[in-house]
Each structure stands twice: as C-alpha cells, then as structure tokens.
Write a protein that holds these residues in place. Structure first.
Motif, PDB file in Angstrom:
ATOM      1  N   GLY A 256       1.714  89.410 -16.638  1.00 13.38           N
ATOM      2  CA  GLY A 256       2.223  90.442 -17.529  1.00 13.38           C
ATOM      3  C   GLY A 256       2.256  91.811 -16.900  1.00 13.38           C
ATOM      4  N   LEU A 257       1.259  92.102 -16.077  1.00  7.19           N
ATOM      5  CA  LEU A 257       1.215  93.401 -15.413  1.00  7.19           C
ATOM      6  C   LEU A 257       2.414  93.575 -14.475  1.00  7.19           C
ATOM      7  CD1 LEU A 257      -0.588  95.916 -15.239  1.00  7.19           C
ATOM      8  CD2 LEU A 257      -1.716  94.864 -13.265  1.00  7.19           C
ATOM      9  N   VAL A 258       2.722  92.535 -13.730  1.00  9.61           N
ATOM     10  CA  VAL A 258       3.882  92.583 -12.833  1.00  9.61           C
ATOM     11  C   VAL A 258       5.173  92.693 -13.642  1.00  9.61           C
ATOM     12  CG1 VAL A 258       5.202  91.314 -11.097  1.00  9.61           C
ATOM     13  CG2 VAL A 258       2.693  91.313 -11.013  1.00  9.61           C
ATOM     14  N   GLN A 259       5.280  91.884 -14.684  1.00  6.71           N
ATOM     15  CA  GLN A 259       6.476  91.887 -15.527  1.00  6.71           C
ATOM     16  C   GLN A 259       6.700  93.252 -16.167  1.00  6.71           C
ATOM     17  OE1 GLN A 259       6.587  88.629 -18.343  1.00  6.71           O
ATOM     18  NE2 GLN A 259       8.057  89.674 -19.675  1.00  6.71           N
ATOM     19  N   ALA A 260       5.630  93.848 -16.692  1.00  6.65           N
ATOM     20  CA  ALA A 260       5.749  95.156 -17.333  1.00  6.65           C
ATOM     21  C   ALA A 260       6.176  96.225 -16.332  1.00  6.65           C
ATOM     22  CB  ALA A 260       4.422  95.543 -17.989  1.00  6.65           C
ATOM     23  N   GLY A 261       5.598  96.182 -15.119  1.00  8.75           N
ATOM     24  CA  GLY A 261       5.943  97.178 -14.113  1.00  8.75           C
ATOM     25  C   GLY A 261       7.382  97.077 -13.657  1.00  8.75           C
ATOM     26  N   VAL A 262       7.819  95.848 -13.332  1.00 12.45           N
ATOM     27  CA  VAL A 262       9.167  95.651 -12.806  1.00 12.45           C
ATOM     28  C   VAL A 262      10.213  95.966 -13.871  1.00 12.45           C
ATOM     29  CG1 VAL A 262      10.804  93.944 -11.933  1.00 12.45           C
ATOM     30  CG2 VAL A 262       8.449  93.982 -11.068  1.00 12.45           C
ATOM     31  N   PHE A 263      10.066  95.352 -15.037  1.00 10.94           N
ATOM     32  CA  PHE A 263      11.093  95.528 -16.067  1.00 10.94           C
ATOM     33  C   PHE A 263      10.975  96.882 -16.759  1.00 10.94           C
ATOM     34  CE2 PHE A 263      11.193  90.942 -15.534  1.00 10.94           C
ATOM     35  CZ  PHE A 263      12.557  90.729 -15.471  1.00 10.94           C
ATOM     36  N   GLY A 264       9.784  97.473 -16.757  1.00 11.68           N
ATOM     37  CA  GLY A 264       9.646  98.817 -17.299  1.00 11.68           C
ATOM     38  C   GLY A 264      10.427  99.822 -16.469  1.00 11.68           C
ATOM     39  N   ALA A 265      10.310  99.722 -15.146  1.00 12.68           N
ATOM     40  CA  ALA A 265      11.053 100.624 -14.268  1.00 12.68           C
ATOM     41  C   ALA A 265      12.557 100.387 -14.396  1.00 12.68           C
ATOM     42  CB  ALA A 265      10.604 100.416 -12.823  1.00 12.68           C
ATOM     43  N   LEU A 266      12.943  99.110 -14.493  1.00  9.90           N
ATOM     44  CA  LEU A 266      14.366  98.794 -14.627  1.00  9.90           C
ATOM     45  C   LEU A 266      14.914  99.284 -15.966  1.00  9.90           C
ATOM     46  CD1 LEU A 266      16.816  97.445 -13.350  1.00  9.90           C
ATOM     47  CD2 LEU A 266      16.022  95.257 -14.313  1.00  9.90           C
ATOM     48  N   ALA A 267      14.098  99.150 -17.025  1.00 10.31           N
ATOM     49  CA  ALA A 267      14.532  99.628 -18.339  1.00 10.31           C
ATOM     50  C   ALA A 267      14.713 101.139 -18.343  1.00 10.31           C
ATOM     51  CB  ALA A 267      13.526  99.214 -19.411  1.00 10.31           C
ATOM     52  N   ALA A 268      13.836 101.862 -17.661  1.00  8.26           N
ATOM     53  CA  ALA A 268      13.960 103.318 -17.586  1.00  8.26           C
ATOM     54  C   ALA A 268      15.264 103.709 -16.895  1.00  8.26           C
ATOM     55  CB  ALA A 268      12.766 103.908 -16.845  1.00  8.26           C
ATOM     56  N   PHE A 269      15.593 102.998 -15.825  1.00  6.80           N
ATOM     57  CA  PHE A 269      16.846 103.279 -15.124  1.00  6.80           C
ATOM     58  C   PHE A 269      18.050 102.981 -16.024  1.00  6.80           C
ATOM     59  CE2 PHE A 269      20.396 101.502 -12.662  1.00  6.80           C
ATOM     60  CZ  PHE A 269      20.761 102.635 -11.945  1.00  6.80           C
ATOM     61  N   LYS A 270      18.019 101.840 -16.704  1.00 12.02           N
ATOM     62  CA  LYS A 270      19.148 101.461 -17.558  1.00 12.02           C
ATOM     63  C   LYS A 270      19.301 102.428 -18.735  1.00 12.02           C
ATOM     64  CE  LYS A 270      19.505  96.565 -16.407  1.00 12.02           C
ATOM     65  NZ  LYS A 270      19.661  95.200 -16.911  1.00 12.02           N
ATOM     66  N   MET A 272      18.634 105.609 -18.603  1.00 18.22           N
ATOM     67  CA  MET A 272      19.215 106.836 -18.053  1.00 18.22           C
ATOM     68  C   MET A 272      20.715 106.696 -17.837  1.00 18.22           C
ATOM     69  SD  MET A 272      16.424 108.437 -15.399  1.00 18.22           S
ATOM     70  CE  MET A 272      16.267 106.956 -14.405  1.00 18.22           C
ATOM     71  N   VAL A 273      21.163 105.518 -17.419  1.00 21.47           N
ATOM     72  CA  VAL A 273      22.596 105.334 -17.156  1.00 21.47           C
ATOM     73  C   VAL A 273      23.325 104.756 -18.363  1.00 21.47           C
ATOM     74  CG1 VAL A 273      22.172 105.026 -14.693  1.00 21.47           C
ATOM     75  CG2 VAL A 273      22.290 103.001 -16.169  1.00 21.47           C
ATOM     76  N   ARG A 274      22.609 104.627 -19.499  1.00 24.60           N
ATOM     77  CA  ARG A 274      23.173 104.118 -20.757  1.00 24.60           C
ATOM     78  C   ARG A 274      23.777 102.725 -20.583  1.00 24.60           C
ATOM     79  NH1 ARG A 274      20.435 107.898 -21.796  1.00 24.60           N
ATOM     80  NH2 ARG A 274      20.920 109.636 -23.209  1.00 24.60           N
ATOM     81  N   ALA A 275      23.052 101.865 -19.869  1.00 27.52           N
ATOM     82  CA  ALA A 275      23.514 100.490 -19.653  1.00 27.52           C
ATOM     83  C   ALA A 275      23.522  99.726 -20.985  1.00 27.52           C
ATOM     84  CB  ALA A 275      22.612  99.778 -18.655  1.00 27.52           C
ATOM     85  N   PRO A 276      24.549  98.934 -21.264  1.00 27.90           N
ATOM     86  CA  PRO A 276      24.638  98.235 -22.551  1.00 27.90           C
ATOM     87  C   PRO A 276      23.547  97.189 -22.767  1.00 27.90           C
ATOM     88  CG  PRO A 276      26.394  97.522 -21.071  1.00 27.90           C
ATOM     89  CD  PRO A 276      25.750  98.703 -20.431  1.00 27.90           C
ATOM     90  N   ASP A 277      22.939  96.699 -21.672  1.00 30.03           N
ATOM     91  CA  ASP A 277      21.892  95.679 -21.814  1.00 30.03           C
ATOM     92  C   ASP A 277      20.492  96.278 -21.709  1.00 30.03           C
ATOM     93  OD1 ASP A 277      22.054  96.322 -19.135  1.00 30.03           O
ATOM     94  OD2 ASP A 277      21.811  94.266 -18.427  1.00 30.03           O
ATOM     95  N   PHE A 278      20.379  97.577 -21.935  1.00 32.08           N
ATOM     96  CA  PHE A 278      19.088  98.255 -21.856  1.00 32.08           C
ATOM     97  C   PHE A 278      18.021  97.579 -22.724  1.00 32.08           C
ATOM     98  CE2 PHE A 278      16.745 101.260 -24.660  1.00 32.08           C
ATOM     99  CZ  PHE A 278      15.698 101.575 -23.807  1.00 32.08           C
ATOM    100  N   ALA A 279      18.370  97.227 -23.954  1.00 32.96           N
ATOM    101  CA  ALA A 279      17.382  96.679 -24.892  1.00 32.96           C
ATOM    102  C   ALA A 279      16.819  95.348 -24.407  1.00 32.96           C
ATOM    103  CB  ALA A 279      18.003  96.523 -26.275  1.00 32.96           C
TER     104      ALA A 279
END
Length: 308
Positions: A256-270, A272-279
C-alpha cells in the motif's frame, strides 16, 4: 410451508430507492412464488419505511415481511433480517439496486449448477447523464465486474446481489459481525471466514443488477474516502484472523505504501493537467493508503449513525 428462498433488502431512509428495489424483487420471473418471501429490514430509529413496504406488499405474489431494527448498524440490520427470514437460501438486494426479471432465477441456476455456498452477480452502476462530474469513474466505482463466463471462483465480493446457502453459514441466524456495524465490511469478514472454511463460491454473469446511488454519493468527496476504506480491507482482514496474520498485515502495508506513493504522485500530475482519468488514479492512491493506514484512528464510519 416454509419458504425455500428469502429475498432480503436492508434499508435506511431511502424510500425512493427502496420502492424501486421492492418492485423489481416482486416482479421476478421463472421462479415459483410459492417458495419465496421478501424481508425488508428498516434500520431507521423510527419505522419510517413501514407504510411504504406494507403498501407495496399489498397484493404481492408472495409474502412481504417488514422488520424494524432500530439499533443502528449494517450488521445489526442484516442479522435482524436473517433471524426473521425462513428460507433455506438467502438472496440479498440493496435498497439502491434494481433487479431485472431474470435475476433470481439466474442466481438459483448457478447455485445448483456449481453446488455453490455463495453465488455473486455483477452490479452495473448508473449515474444521470450530464448531471455528474467524473461520471465514468463513479459508474465504475459503483459497479462490480467479474469473469465473462459463469463458474466457480476462488474469491468473494460484497453482499449486495448475492445468494447464500443458509446451512453453509458459520451462524445461520446472525452471521454478520457487529464489530463492522459502523465501518462496513461485515460481508467481507463473513465471506473471508467461509473461504477459510473451504466453502464454494460461484459467479453468475447473467444475475446482474442496476445500482442507482443517491445523488449525495455521486461525488469524489464520498467515493475517494470509500476507496480508502476499501483499501483497508486486506490489512484489516489479516489483523482480524485467529491468530493474527502479522506477516500478511506487513505485506499489505508495504504494498500500500508503494501504491499510494506512485499513484499519488501520478494523480497530482493528472490533476494539474486536467486529465480526464484523474479520478481513476486518485482512487488507486487512496486504496493504497488504506492498506497502510488501516487501524483504529483511521477507520471511517459509513454506517450505524442513528437518525430520528
């Protein structure tokens, strides 16, 4: 004569959805109504659903039984219905679900075909078109997907849209643990116990239902904390084992720690760029965080709040 099958619908102050669920349960085809009963358990502090249930049950093709369980909690509600139900088999339908006419017969056929102790079916989430942000994500969030083909499966799903053999339950009258009254997951705990005991699960893709969440749930404000709570499930289940599976807890927390870190950073990027699959990405991060932060202070109560 005792009914062979009891359909159970738990509810709490959701009269519109309950009416839809009730009507769909009463309109089942391909099943002898002489072997059926419908049990509605009202988990409101006052019997608010009783008039609607009695009105809809008048002239029904099989008995409609109203049960009032004022003590709040999802496990309390399910157990109250189980104690009143007389069926050899139990079909669970939620009060925000609508079952097509062939739903129950598909569950029955799968149970007989695979000698299953529990059968699960798909759930198809619906959200109003043009009225909900992140609609694609929310419809997926409230859906349950599974194999394209029917058959025996080695895992389990939630209680809504399920069919249980009563004799296979660890407690035929009160199988749901009260320790999950407020946070949910009482069904996961039960089915986890059944899996450990070697019970057989099956999947029936034809036994699908619609799910129509109330508008208050069709937001990220509701769905993401719920995703976090779902993430807590594997770690909590290992901790609740007898004896506790500490190695399993550690493994889920690390994952979970790895999952939260990787996808948390990716979600922050998405974001910022208003990616449609952010959620979708934020959901993955929340579930990972839940695996890591699963104990007492981080538990979220979704059920069991008394309303008057």
């Amino acid at each position: 004569m005792a009914p062979r099958i009891s359909i159970i619908i738990p509810t709490q102050r959701r009269l519109d959805g309950l009416a839809t669920a009730l009507r769909s349960a009463l309109a089942q085809e391909g099943v002898d109504p002489a072997g059926l009963e419908l049990v509605v358990v009202d988990n409101d502090a006052v019997p608010s659903a009783q008039p609607a249930v009695e009105a809809l049950g008048a002239g029904a093709p099989f008995p409609v039984i109203y049960v009032h369980e004022p003590e709040p909690g999802v496990a309390n509600a399910r157990n109250a219905a189980m104690a009143r139900a007389g069926g050899e088999f139990i079909a669970f339908l939620d009060d925000d679900e609508e079952a097509p006419a062939g739903w129950l017969s598909a569950l029955i056929d799968a149970q007989a075909r695979y000698a299953a102790d529990v059968v699960f079916g798909p759930v198809r989430g619906r959200a109003p078109e043009g009225q909900v942000r992140h609609r694609a994500y929310l419809e997926r969030f409230f859906s349950r997907e599974g194999p394209a083909e029917p058959g025996v499966i080695d895992h389990y799903y939630g209680c809504g849209d399920s069919f249980l053999r009563r004799s296979a339950l660890p407690d035929p009258q009160r199988p749901f643990s009260a320790i999950r009254n407020h946070i949910g997951g009482e069904d996961d705990l039960l089915f986890g116990q059944m899996k450990a005991a070697g019970k057989r699960f099956a999947w029936a893709p034809e036994a699908w239902v619609w799910e129509d969440p109330v508008p208050a749930r069709l937001t990220l404000k509701y769905a993401i904390p719920r995703a976090f709570a779902y993430g807590q499930g594997p770690s909590s289940h290992c901790a609740a084992a007898d004896p506790p599976d500490r190695l399993g807890v550690a493994g889920w927390m690390a994952q979970g720690l790895v999952q939260a870190g990787v996808f948390g950073a990716l979600a922050a990027f998405k974001w910022m760029v208003r990616a449609p699959d952010f959620a979708f990405t934020l959901d993955r991060a929340a579930r990972g965080l839940g695996k890591t932060l699963w104990w007492g202070p981080f538990k979220i109560e979704f059920y069991g709040r008394r309303t008057v």
